[in-house]
Design a protein around this motif. Structure first.
Motif, PDB file in Angstrom:
ATOM      1  N   ASP A  27       0.839  -1.214   0.000  1.00  0.00           N
ATOM      2  CA  ASP A  27       0.000   0.000   0.000  1.00  0.00           C
ATOM      3  C   ASP A  27       0.870   1.259   0.000  1.00  0.00           C
ATOM      4  OD1 ASP A  27      -2.523  -1.062  -0.199  1.00  0.00           O
ATOM      5  OD2 ASP A  27      -2.799  -1.253   1.967  1.00  0.00           O
ATOM      6  N   THR A  28       1.924   1.233   0.772  1.00  0.00           N
ATOM      7  CA  THR A  28       2.828   2.398   0.816  1.00  0.00           C
ATOM      8  C   THR A  28       3.492   2.606  -0.546  1.00  0.00           C
ATOM      9  OG1 THR A  28       3.235   1.994   3.154  1.00  0.00           O
ATOM     10  CG2 THR A  28       4.839   3.379   2.019  1.00  0.00           C
ATOM     11  N   ALA A  32       3.235   5.925  -3.429  1.00  0.00           N
ATOM     12  CA  ALA A  32       4.361   6.605  -4.083  1.00  0.00           C
ATOM     13  C   ALA A  32       4.253   6.482  -5.610  1.00  0.00           C
ATOM     14  CB  ALA A  32       5.677   6.013  -3.589  1.00  0.00           C
ATOM     15  N   ILE A  33       3.912   5.312  -6.084  1.00  0.00           N
ATOM     16  CA  ILE A  33       3.823   5.100  -7.540  1.00  0.00           C
ATOM     17  C   ILE A  33       2.678   5.940  -8.112  1.00  0.00           C
ATOM     18  CG2 ILE A  33       3.343   3.376  -9.334  1.00  0.00           C
ATOM     19  CD1 ILE A  33       4.782   1.316  -7.457  1.00  0.00           C
ATOM     20  N   HIS A  34       1.557   5.929  -7.425  1.00  0.00           N
ATOM     21  CA  HIS A  34       0.430   6.754  -7.873  1.00  0.00           C
ATOM     22  C   HIS A  34       0.865   8.209  -8.032  1.00  0.00           C
ATOM     23  CE1 HIS A  34      -2.826   9.605  -6.973  1.00  0.00           C
ATOM     24  NE2 HIS A  34      -3.465   8.892  -7.885  1.00  0.00           N
ATOM     25  N   ASP A  35       1.555   8.729  -7.024  1.00  0.00           N
ATOM     26  CA  ASP A  35       1.945  10.144  -7.065  1.00  0.00           C
ATOM     27  C   ASP A  35       2.901  10.425  -8.227  1.00  0.00           C
ATOM     28  OD1 ASP A  35       0.387  10.446  -4.878  1.00  0.00           O
ATOM     29  OD2 ASP A  35       2.016  10.738  -3.444  1.00  0.00           O
ATOM     30  N   ALA A  61      -1.086  -3.971  -8.550  1.00  0.00           N
ATOM     31  CA  ALA A  61      -1.970  -3.447  -9.591  1.00  0.00           C
ATOM     32  C   ALA A  61      -3.333  -3.071  -9.007  1.00  0.00           C
ATOM     33  CB  ALA A  61      -2.126  -4.472 -10.712  1.00  0.00           C
ATOM     34  N   PHE A  62      -3.861  -3.922  -8.136  1.00  0.00           N
ATOM     35  CA  PHE A  62      -5.151  -3.584  -7.506  1.00  0.00           C
ATOM     36  C   PHE A  62      -5.022  -2.339  -6.629  1.00  0.00           C
ATOM     37  CE2 PHE A  62      -6.547  -8.226  -7.872  1.00  0.00           C
ATOM     38  CZ  PHE A  62      -7.410  -7.968  -8.923  1.00  0.00           C
ATOM     39  N   ALA A  63      -3.920  -2.243  -5.904  1.00  0.00           N
ATOM     40  CA  ALA A  63      -3.730  -1.076  -5.029  1.00  0.00           C
ATOM     41  C   ALA A  63      -3.641   0.198  -5.863  1.00  0.00           C
ATOM     42  CB  ALA A  63      -2.476  -1.268  -4.174  1.00  0.00           C
ATOM     43  N   LEU A  64      -3.040   0.105  -7.042  1.00  0.00           N
ATOM     44  CA  LEU A  64      -2.962   1.284  -7.915  1.00  0.00           C
ATOM     45  C   LEU A  64      -4.338   1.615  -8.480  1.00  0.00           C
ATOM     46  CD1 LEU A  64       0.418   0.492  -9.715  1.00  0.00           C
ATOM     47  CD2 LEU A  64      -0.004   2.241  -7.976  1.00  0.00           C
ATOM     48  N   ARG A  67      -6.430   3.446  -6.201  1.00  0.00           N
ATOM     49  CA  ARG A  67      -6.036   4.861  -6.072  1.00  0.00           C
ATOM     50  C   ARG A  67      -6.313   5.656  -7.341  1.00  0.00           C
ATOM     51  NH1 ARG A  67      -3.652   1.821  -2.712  1.00  0.00           N
ATOM     52  NH2 ARG A  67      -2.728   2.529  -0.758  1.00  0.00           N
ATOM     53  N   GLY A  68      -6.881   5.003  -8.356  1.00  0.00           N
ATOM     54  CA  GLY A  68      -7.265   5.711  -9.581  1.00  0.00           C
ATOM     55  C   GLY A  68      -6.194   5.748 -10.650  1.00  0.00           C
ATOM     56  N   LEU A  69      -5.129   4.954 -10.496  1.00  0.00           N
ATOM     57  CA  LEU A  69      -4.086   4.926 -11.531  1.00  0.00           C
ATOM     58  C   LEU A  69      -4.275   3.695 -12.412  1.00  0.00           C
ATOM     59  CD1 LEU A  69      -1.432   6.278 -12.584  1.00  0.00           C
ATOM     60  CD2 LEU A  69      -0.212   4.494 -11.317  1.00  0.00           C
TER      61      LEU A  69
END
Ligand SMILES: O=P(O)(O)OC[C@H]1O[C@H](OP(=O)(O)OP(=O)(O)O)[C@H](O)[C@@H]1O
Ligand code: HPA
Length: 186
Positions: A27-28, A32-35, A61-64, A67-69
């Motif tokens: 999740d962490t 960072a990747i999303h941002d 991939a699911f976590a991204l 987050r909308g990415l």
């Protein structure tokens, strides 16, 4: 000769990171990747390195997505351990089919150990014309044998300088679906 059996070593192995810790680390990483990619017009090319990267890549991939990415999937298979617990020459078993020219490529793998795999794969992506190659790994092994200049942009957890398995990583092709990272007893 028969391969050593997971059942014979699991009892003496140490749990290094349990499932909850790994999920929190993913999740962490996703934050960072999303941002870093959220403002791009095109989704990154999210390249899973098989086999070991598969469970981590799916969860990341699911976590991204959460987050909308959005990401575009491809995969490759390059192996240098081939079911053993020490590495040798890298064998390419599958290369990604998606054209990489001008793309931001995110390589996703289970572990950065001596770095030979990510060095060769990263270089190949650059040769294909990728605009940028970044690396996300669930685990980095702590030692001083890593190939010069190879590092990951996004790291979940550190593991000690022991053979580790679980969460995608194999012990003689067994144990990849264990939901924790274990280290073989020394
Ligand atoms: O940093 P290195 O020392 O190069 O090692 C890391 C690589 O080794 C493992 O792959 P492996 O060759 O075991 O293939 P697999 O994923 O199919 O098990 C792992 O999945 C990494 O890709
Ligand atoms: O410690 C390890 N475990 C599993 N796969 C690996 N590939 C490189 N190092 C390792």
């Amino acid at each position: 000769m028969n391969a050593p059996r997971l059942a014979d070593v699991l009892g003496d192995a140490d749990v290094i990171h349990d499932r909850a810790a790994l999920e929190a680390a993913i999740d962490t990483m996703a934050d960072a990747i999303h941002d870093d990619y959220a403002d791009d017009e095109r989704p990154p090319l999210f390249v899973t390195i098989m086999h070991g990267g598969m469970p981590f890549a799916a969860q990341l991939a699911f976590a991204l997505g959460e987050r909308g990415l959005d990401v575009e999937f491809d995969y490759l298979h390059a192996t240098r351990y081939r079911g053993n617990i020490s590495g040798s020459g890298l064998a390419w078993l599958h290369r990604p089919a998606t054209p990489m020219t001008g793309r931001r490529v995110l390589l996703v793998d289970d572990i950065l150990d001596e770095g030979h795999t990510l060095k060769a794969v990263g270089r190949w992506c650059e040769d294909q014309g990728a605009a940028e190659v970044r690396v996300a790994v669930l685990a980095v092994k702590v030692h001083d044998r890593c190939v010069d200049g190879v590092c990951a942009n996004y790291v979940g957890v550190e593991v000690p300088d022991r053979y580790v398995f679980g969460y995608g990583m194999d012990f003689h092709e067994q144990g990849r679906n264990l939901p924790a990272i274990y280290a073989l007893a020394e």
